[in-house]
Write a protein that holds these residues in place. Sequence first.
Motif, PDB file in Angstrom:
ATOM      1  N   ASN A  63     -15.258   9.339   1.813  1.00 34.93           N
ATOM      2  CA  ASN A  63     -14.774   8.301   2.729  1.00 34.93           C
ATOM      3  C   ASN A  63     -13.355   7.836   2.403  1.00 34.93           C
ATOM      4  O   ASN A  63     -12.926   6.794   2.884  1.00 34.93           O
ATOM      5  CB  ASN A  63     -15.724   7.105   2.702  1.00 34.93           C
ATOM      6  N   LEU A  64     -12.639   8.606   1.604  1.00 36.48           N
ATOM      7  CA  LEU A  64     -11.297   8.200   1.174  1.00 36.48           C
ATOM      8  C   LEU A  64     -10.348   8.010   2.356  1.00 36.48           C
ATOM      9  O   LEU A  64      -9.543   7.079   2.366  1.00 36.48           O
ATOM     10  CB  LEU A  64     -10.732   9.227   0.194  1.00 36.48           C
ATOM     11  N   GLY A  65     -10.436   8.875   3.355  1.00 40.71           N
ATOM     12  CA  GLY A  65      -9.583   8.740   4.538  1.00 40.71           C
ATOM     13  C   GLY A  65      -9.812   7.430   5.264  1.00 40.71           C
ATOM     14  O   GLY A  65      -8.882   6.814   5.791  1.00 40.71           O
ATOM     15  N   GLU A  66     -11.060   7.001   5.282  1.00 45.40           N
ATOM     16  CA  GLU A  66     -11.401   5.742   5.954  1.00 45.40           C
ATOM     17  C   GLU A  66     -10.907   4.530   5.164  1.00 45.40           C
ATOM     18  O   GLU A  66     -10.420   3.556   5.728  1.00 45.40           O
ATOM     19  CB  GLU A  66     -12.921   5.670   6.114  1.00 45.40           C
ATOM     20  N   PHE A  67     -11.009   4.591   3.830  1.00 45.83           N
ATOM     21  CA  PHE A  67     -10.609   3.474   2.987  1.00 45.83           C
ATOM     22  C   PHE A  67      -9.156   3.551   2.537  1.00 45.83           C
ATOM     23  O   PHE A  67      -8.599   2.567   2.073  1.00 45.83           O
ATOM     24  CB  PHE A  67     -11.488   3.401   1.731  1.00 45.83           C
ATOM     25  N   GLY A  68      -8.553   4.727   2.656  1.00 41.24           N
ATOM     26  CA  GLY A  68      -7.224   4.956   2.105  1.00 41.24           C
ATOM     27  C   GLY A  68      -6.162   4.002   2.602  1.00 41.24           C
ATOM     28  O   GLY A  68      -5.398   3.427   1.814  1.00 41.24           O
ATOM     29  N   TRP A  69      -6.059   3.813   3.909  1.00 40.61           N
ATOM     30  CA  TRP A  69      -5.024   2.930   4.454  1.00 40.61           C
ATOM     31  C   TRP A  69      -5.260   1.481   4.067  1.00 40.61           C
ATOM     32  O   TRP A  69      -4.310   0.762   3.737  1.00 40.61           O
ATOM     33  CB  TRP A  69      -4.944   3.072   5.971  1.00 40.61           C
ATOM     34  N   GLN A  70      -6.504   1.057   4.115  1.00 40.12           N
ATOM     35  CA  GLN A  70      -6.810  -0.320   3.707  1.00 40.12           C
ATOM     36  C   GLN A  70      -6.440  -0.536   2.252  1.00 40.12           C
ATOM     37  O   GLN A  70      -5.830  -1.552   1.892  1.00 40.12           O
ATOM     38  CB  GLN A  70      -8.293  -0.616   3.922  1.00 40.12           C
ATOM     39  N   ALA A  71      -6.779   0.417   1.402  1.00 42.60           N
ATOM     40  CA  ALA A  71      -6.471   0.302  -0.022  1.00 42.60           C
ATOM     41  C   ALA A  71      -4.963   0.297  -0.246  1.00 42.60           C
ATOM     42  O   ALA A  71      -4.453  -0.458  -1.080  1.00 42.60           O
ATOM     43  CB  ALA A  71      -7.122   1.455  -0.794  1.00 42.60           C
ATOM     44  N   ALA A  72      -4.226   1.132   0.489  1.00 40.39           N
ATOM     45  CA  ALA A  72      -2.774   1.177   0.342  1.00 40.39           C
ATOM     46  C   ALA A  72      -2.144  -0.139   0.759  1.00 40.39           C
ATOM     47  O   ALA A  72      -1.253  -0.659   0.073  1.00 40.39           O
ATOM     48  CB  ALA A  72      -2.202   2.335   1.165  1.00 40.39           C
ATOM     49  N   ILE A  73      -2.597  -0.704   1.854  1.00 31.81           N
ATOM     50  CA  ILE A  73      -2.053  -1.987   2.329  1.00 31.81           C
ATOM     51  C   ILE A  73      -2.361  -3.100   1.335  1.00 31.81           C
ATOM     52  O   ILE A  73      -1.495  -3.913   0.998  1.00 31.81           O
ATOM     53  CB  ILE A  73      -2.600  -2.316   3.738  1.00 31.81           C
ATOM     54  N   ILE A  74      -3.569  -3.128   0.834  1.00 28.08           N
ATOM     55  CA  ILE A  74      -3.936  -4.153  -0.152  1.00 28.08           C
ATOM     56  C   ILE A  74      -3.130  -3.973  -1.428  1.00 28.08           C
ATOM     57  O   ILE A  74      -2.627  -4.955  -1.994  1.00 28.08           O
ATOM     58  CB  ILE A  74      -5.457  -4.104  -0.435  1.00 28.08           C
ATOM     59  N   SER A  75      -2.955  -2.745  -1.879  1.00 25.52           N
ATOM     60  CA  SER A  75      -2.190  -2.486  -3.108  1.00 25.52           C
ATOM     61  C   SER A  75      -0.735  -2.898  -2.963  1.00 25.52           C
ATOM     62  O   SER A  75      -0.168  -3.565  -3.843  1.00 25.52           O
ATOM     63  CB  SER A  75      -2.250  -1.003  -3.475  1.00 25.52           C
ATOM     64  N   VAL A  76      -0.111  -2.522  -1.863  1.00 27.31           N
ATOM     65  CA  VAL A  76       1.292  -2.880  -1.638  1.00 27.31           C
ATOM     66  C   VAL A  76       1.440  -4.386  -1.510  1.00 27.31           C
ATOM     67  O   VAL A  76       2.364  -4.990  -2.070  1.00 27.31           O
ATOM     68  CB  VAL A  76       1.847  -2.141  -0.399  1.00 27.31           C
ATOM     69  N   SER A  77       0.527  -5.016  -0.794  1.00 26.90           N
ATOM     70  CA  SER A  77       0.583  -6.471  -0.635  1.00 26.90           C
ATOM     71  C   SER A  77       0.416  -7.184  -1.977  1.00 26.90           C
ATOM     72  O   SER A  77       1.141  -8.143  -2.272  1.00 26.90           O
ATOM     73  CB  SER A  77      -0.515  -6.947   0.325  1.00 26.90           C
ATOM     74  N   ALA A  78      -0.524  -6.727  -2.791  1.00 27.26           N
ATOM     75  CA  ALA A  78      -0.740  -7.343  -4.106  1.00 27.26           C
ATOM     76  C   ALA A  78       0.475  -7.151  -5.000  1.00 27.26           C
ATOM     77  O   ALA A  78       0.894  -8.077  -5.711  1.00 27.26           O
ATOM     78  CB  ALA A  78      -1.987  -6.753  -4.763  1.00 27.26           C
ATOM     79  N   THR A  79       1.074  -5.960  -4.967  1.00 32.11           N
ATOM     80  CA  THR A  79       2.259  -5.702  -5.779  1.00 32.11           C
ATOM     81  C   THR A  79       3.425  -6.579  -5.339  1.00 32.11           C
ATOM     82  O   THR A  79       4.098  -7.191  -6.177  1.00 32.11           O
ATOM     83  CB  THR A  79       2.652  -4.207  -5.688  1.00 32.11           C
ATOM     84  N   CYS A  80       3.664  -6.658  -4.042  1.00 31.61           N
ATOM     85  CA  CYS A  80       4.751  -7.507  -3.528  1.00 31.61           C
ATOM     86  C   CYS A  80       4.500  -8.977  -3.865  1.00 31.61           C
ATOM     87  O   CYS A  80       5.429  -9.699  -4.237  1.00 31.61           O
ATOM     88  CB  CYS A  80       4.911  -7.324  -2.023  1.00 31.61           C
ATOM     89  N   GLY A  81       3.269  -9.420  -3.745  1.00 28.20           N
ATOM     90  CA  GLY A  81       2.937 -10.799  -4.093  1.00 28.20           C
ATOM     91  C   GLY A  81       3.154 -11.084  -5.569  1.00 28.20           C
ATOM     92  O   GLY A  81       3.666 -12.144  -5.941  1.00 28.20           O
ATOM     93  N   SER A  82       2.807 -10.141  -6.424  1.00 24.83           N
ATOM     94  CA  SER A  82       3.016 -10.305  -7.864  1.00 24.83           C
ATOM     95  C   SER A  82       4.498 -10.358  -8.202  1.00 24.83           C
ATOM     96  O   SER A  82       4.930 -11.173  -9.015  1.00 24.83           O
ATOM     97  CB  SER A  82       2.360  -9.160  -8.640  1.00 24.83           C
ATOM     98  N   ILE A  83       5.282  -9.492  -7.576  1.00 28.25           N
ATOM     99  CA  ILE A  83       6.730  -9.500  -7.816  1.00 28.25           C
ATOM    100  C   ILE A  83       7.334 -10.817  -7.355  1.00 28.25           C
ATOM    101  O   ILE A  83       8.147 -11.424  -8.062  1.00 28.25           O
ATOM    102  CB  ILE A  83       7.393  -8.298  -7.117  1.00 28.25           C
ATOM    103  N   LEU A  84       6.938 -11.284  -6.180  1.00 30.68           N
ATOM    104  CA  LEU A  84       7.459 -12.554  -5.661  1.00 30.68           C
ATOM    105  C   LEU A  84       7.072 -13.724  -6.559  1.00 30.68           C
ATOM    106  O   LEU A  84       7.909 -14.565  -6.895  1.00 30.68           O
ATOM    107  CB  LEU A  84       6.948 -12.782  -4.227  1.00 30.68           C
TER     108      LEU A  84
END
Length: 96
Positions: free
Chosen positions: A55-76
Amino acid sequence: MISIIATMLTGILLGYFLKDKKFTQHTGKTISLTIFTMLFIMGLNIGSNKELIENLGEFGWQAAIISVSATCGSILASWIIFRLFFKEHTQNQEQE
């Protein structure tokens, strides 16, 4: 959850009281090694989970968005904390 918080608080207290000891000055390398080991083991666990891989294709985009958002939030958050609490201290050291 209580055991995790208690363990962390114990580490904070020990670190505070042992901050002048030589062995506590070299914990950075140990922390990095521990984090890399944990990430490797987590990767092994994810890679061996057949259902997750299928199910990686189904979860992949959600995981990428959450990861990028968490990283940007941590940097900020880090930047804001640095500007509020540490920038003045750093400037004072540079002037000396």
